[in-house]
Design a protein around this motif. Structure first.
Motif, mmCIF file in Angstrom:
data_model
loop_
_atom_site.group_PDB
_atom_site.id
_atom_site.type_symbol
_atom_site.label_atom_id
_atom_site.label_comp_id
_atom_site.label_asym_id
_atom_site.label_seq_id
_atom_site.Cartn_x
_atom_site.Cartn_y
_atom_site.Cartn_z
ATOM 1 N N PRO A 41 0.847 -1.195 0.000
ATOM 2 C CA PRO A 41 0.000 0.000 0.000
ATOM 3 C C PRO A 41 0.883 1.246 0.000
ATOM 4 N N PRO A 42 0.702 2.156 -0.941
ATOM 5 C CA PRO A 42 1.593 3.332 -1.044
ATOM 6 C C PRO A 42 1.712 4.122 0.249
ATOM 7 N N ALA A 43 0.638 4.159 1.031
ATOM 8 C CA ALA A 43 0.626 5.005 2.226
ATOM 9 C C ALA A 43 1.643 4.568 3.271
ATOM 10 N N ILE A 44 2.025 3.305 3.284
ATOM 11 C CA ILE A 44 2.917 2.838 4.349
ATOM 12 C C ILE A 44 4.399 2.927 3.976
ATOM 13 N N ILE A 45 4.682 3.164 2.697
ATOM 14 C CA ILE A 45 6.071 3.067 2.247
ATOM 15 C C ILE A 45 7.001 4.076 2.920
ATOM 16 N N PRO A 46 6.654 5.366 3.008
ATOM 17 C CA PRO A 46 7.590 6.302 3.655
ATOM 18 C C PRO A 46 7.902 5.939 5.105
ATOM 19 N N ALA A 47 6.884 5.578 5.856
ATOM 20 C CA ALA A 47 7.114 5.219 7.263
ATOM 21 C C ALA A 47 7.945 3.949 7.379
ATOM 22 N N LEU A 48 7.697 3.003 6.483
ATOM 23 C CA LEU A 48 8.450 1.758 6.510
ATOM 24 C C LEU A 48 9.921 1.997 6.162
ATOM 25 N N GLN A 49 10.157 2.885 5.207
ATOM 26 C CA GLN A 49 11.534 3.207 4.843
ATOM 27 C C GLN A 49 12.275 3.907 5.974
ATOM 28 N N GLU A 50 11.542 4.633 6.805
ATOM 29 C CA GLU A 50 12.176 5.267 7.961
ATOM 30 C C GLU A 50 12.684 4.220 8.943
ATOM 31 N N GLU A 51 11.962 3.113 9.044
ATOM 32 C CA GLU A 51 12.351 2.058 9.978
ATOM 33 C C GLU A 51 13.452 1.170 9.400
ATOM 34 N N ILE A 52 13.259 0.692 8.208
ATOM 35 C CA ILE A 52 14.198 -0.224 7.556
ATOM 36 C C ILE A 52 14.280 0.185 6.091
ATOM 37 N N TYR A 53 15.406 0.689 5.675
ATOM 38 C CA TYR A 53 15.461 1.299 4.345
ATOM 39 C C TYR A 53 15.474 0.255 3.236
ATOM 40 N N PHE A 54 14.814 0.606 2.127
ATOM 41 C CA PHE A 54 14.775 -0.194 0.905
ATOM 42 C C PHE A 54 14.477 0.765 -0.230
ATOM 43 N N TYR A 55 14.580 0.266 -1.452
ATOM 44 C CA TYR A 55 14.323 1.106 -2.624
ATOM 45 C C TYR A 55 12.941 0.826 -3.206
ATOM 46 N N VAL A 56 12.305 1.894 -3.660
ATOM 47 C CA VAL A 56 11.080 1.752 -4.451
ATOM 48 C C VAL A 56 11.512 1.536 -5.896
ATOM 49 N N TRP A 57 11.128 0.419 -6.461
ATOM 50 C CA TRP A 57 11.531 0.062 -7.821
ATOM 51 C C TRP A 57 10.687 0.795 -8.852
ATOM 52 N N ASN A 58 9.385 0.835 -8.615
ATOM 53 C CA ASN A 58 8.457 1.465 -9.549
ATOM 54 C C ASN A 58 7.473 2.314 -8.746
ATOM 55 N N GLU A 59 7.659 3.602 -8.793
ATOM 56 C CA GLU A 59 6.810 4.494 -8.004
ATOM 57 C C GLU A 59 5.353 4.457 -8.448
ATOM 58 N N LYS A 60 5.115 4.237 -9.734
ATOM 59 C CA LYS A 60 3.739 4.244 -10.238
ATOM 60 C C LYS A 60 2.927 3.074 -9.698
ATOM 61 N N THR A 61 3.585 1.930 -9.514
ATOM 62 C CA THR A 61 2.862 0.746 -9.044
ATOM 63 C C THR A 61 3.145 0.419 -7.587
ATOM 64 N N SER A 62 3.989 1.220 -6.938
ATOM 65 C CA SER A 62 4.403 0.976 -5.552
ATOM 66 C C SER A 62 5.101 -0.376 -5.397
ATOM 67 N N GLU A 63 5.834 -0.745 -6.431
ATOM 68 C CA GLU A 63 6.627 -1.978 -6.362
ATOM 69 C C GLU A 63 7.971 -1.661 -5.721
ATOM 70 N N ILE A 64 8.328 -2.435 -4.716
ATOM 71 C CA ILE A 64 9.582 -2.230 -4.013
ATOM 72 C C ILE A 64 10.546 -3.379 -4.291
ATOM 73 N N ARG A 65 11.829 -3.108 -4.074
ATOM 74 C CA ARG A 65 12.856 -4.152 -4.181
ATOM 75 C C ARG A 65 13.502 -4.344 -2.828
ATOM 76 N N LEU A 66 13.609 -5.593 -2.405
ATOM 77 C CA LEU A 66 14.250 -5.943 -1.145
ATOM 78 C C LEU A 66 15.392 -6.909 -1.437
ATOM 79 N N MET A 67 16.600 -6.566 -0.998
ATOM 80 C CA MET A 67 17.763 -7.412 -1.252
ATOM 81 C C MET A 67 18.301 -7.970 0.059
ATOM 82 N N CYS A 68 18.552 -9.271 0.065
ATOM 83 C CA CYS A 68 19.151 -9.922 1.228
ATOM 84 C C CYS A 68 20.640 -10.136 0.985
ATOM 85 N N SER A 69 21.401 -10.149 2.061
ATOM 86 C CA SER A 69 22.854 -10.222 1.982
ATOM 87 C C SER A 69 23.371 -11.393 2.807
ATOM 88 N N PHE A 70 24.686 -11.592 2.751
ATOM 89 C CA PHE A 70 25.299 -12.673 3.522
ATOM 90 C C PHE A 70 25.112 -12.462 5.024
#
Length: 347
Positions: free
Chosen positions: A293-322
């Motif tokens: 849901p677009p409304a939660i993205i800014p607050a969620l990014q404040e807690e744990i940062y991630f990138y918005v892949w497509n702003e029009k569809t509110s698609e996000i990208r989450l990458m996991c690491s070692f």
């Protein structure tokens, strides 16, 4: 600094890699690759690929891609790739500036390109008014986190052979793809018809350093000069060689990539259980794509940062690491669930 899901470039250096750097930081050794660390790392690459693989180290992924492609192209030629390819989207104009080549892109829904689409873009062969196709470039894993099968790579290699092209692979997350496929590096690269490979280290726990591999005699004939001219020749190369030696001498590459992939699958599982979240791409390596849901993205990014892949569809990208931990996954999914619930309660 707290861990995020922004990129596997955000992670630090794997402790085993850091220890290898510290061991290499003793005394004096010859420069520009004439050292024992570089020699041992080169031998390990040849064990993983072929005995006659030509191995060259570079600073970073953009540099590795550009100089690798430079060895197999001329400025009036074209490189066929996905419209999402890193060389097209995230390397500024470095390919165009340093290669002079035209990038011919193919729209993709899953990050991959397919033989019929590639063949359609090989046009006006021999026409001096038109850029001449010379290379097919693919990413493994792709920018959508999907993974080419061995058969898919072989099919693209067949098109390359049919039209006298080269097949280049951007392997910034090659280890993640290998774990996903359950294959050795060789099986889906040189044995599948890849000519030139950029082997990524930074996204799998290295501080810095990538490798450019050539699988056929003659392709690297002028490469030492290309690398130097392109400012990718590291004077204290032992510090790249030492890192790759630590990564490849055992199964550290597999442990690190396997853990990142496993965390991605766990995160996918967690997010699928939350109403209002949709997983948009197959999770095959260490990346997850989802709509929120677009409304939660800014607050969620404040807690744990991630990138918005497509702003029009509110698609996000989450990458996991070692170094991603289950606690990170649980915390993120709990935050998503909480913010969606809070938003719903205000409606």
């Amino acid at each position: 600094m707290k861990r995020t899901f922004a990129s596997d470039n955000y992670s630090g250096v794997h402790p085993d890699i850091f220890a290898a750097l510290q061991r290499a930081n003793q005394g004096h050794t010859p420069s520009y690759g004439a050292d024992e660390y570089t020699a041992r790392a080169t031998a390990l690459f040849r064990e993983h690929f072929t005995p006659d693989t030509e191995v060259f180290f570079a600073y970073n992924g953009t540099g590795a891609n550009v100089i690798g492609l430079s060895a197999i192209t001329r400025s009036f030629e074209a490189i066929i790739c996905s419209d999402l390819a890193h060389i097209n989207v995230d390397e500024s104009t470095a390919p165009e500036k340093f290669l002079g080549c035209k990038l011919v892109t193919i729209p993709t829904e899953d990050g991959k390109i397919y033989p019929q689409d590639v063949a359609h873009r090989i046009q006006r062969v021999g026409d001096q008014h038109h850029p001449q196709a010379r290379v097919i470039s693919i990413s493994q894993s792709t920018e959508y986190g999907t993974v080419y099968s061995v058969e898919e790579i072989k099919a693209l290699a067949a098109v390359a052979r049919q039209y006298d092209l080269y097949l280049h692979m951007d392997g910034s997350r090659l280890a993640n793809a290998a774990v996903s496929l359950g294959k050795s590096f060789r099986e889906f690269t040189v044995d599948a018809g890849v000519d030139v490979l950029s082997f990524g280290g930074t996204k799998n726990g290295l501080m810095f350093g990538e490798a450019v591999l050539f699988f056929h005699p003659g392709l690297a004939k002028h490469f030492p000069y290309i690398r130097k001219q392109s400012m990718q020749l590291h004077s204290k190369m032992r510090f790249i060689g030492a890192q790759f030696e630590a990564l490849l001498s055992g199964d550290l590459w597999k442990q690190s990539a396997g853990h990142a992939n496993a965390m991605a699958r766990l995160l996918e599982q967690e997010l699928r259980s939350i109403p209002g979240v949709t997983i948009t791409r197959p999770v095959q390596a260490n990346g997850i794509f989802a709509t929120l849901p677009p409304a939660i993205i800014p607050a969620l990014q404040e807690e744990i940062y991630f990138y918005v892949w497509n702003e029009k569809t509110s698609e996000i990208r989450l990458m996991c690491s070692f170094d991603t931990e289950e606690e990170d996954v649980r915390h993120f999914s709990a935050s998503v669930r909480r913010l969606i619930g809070a938003t719903a309660s205000r409606i």
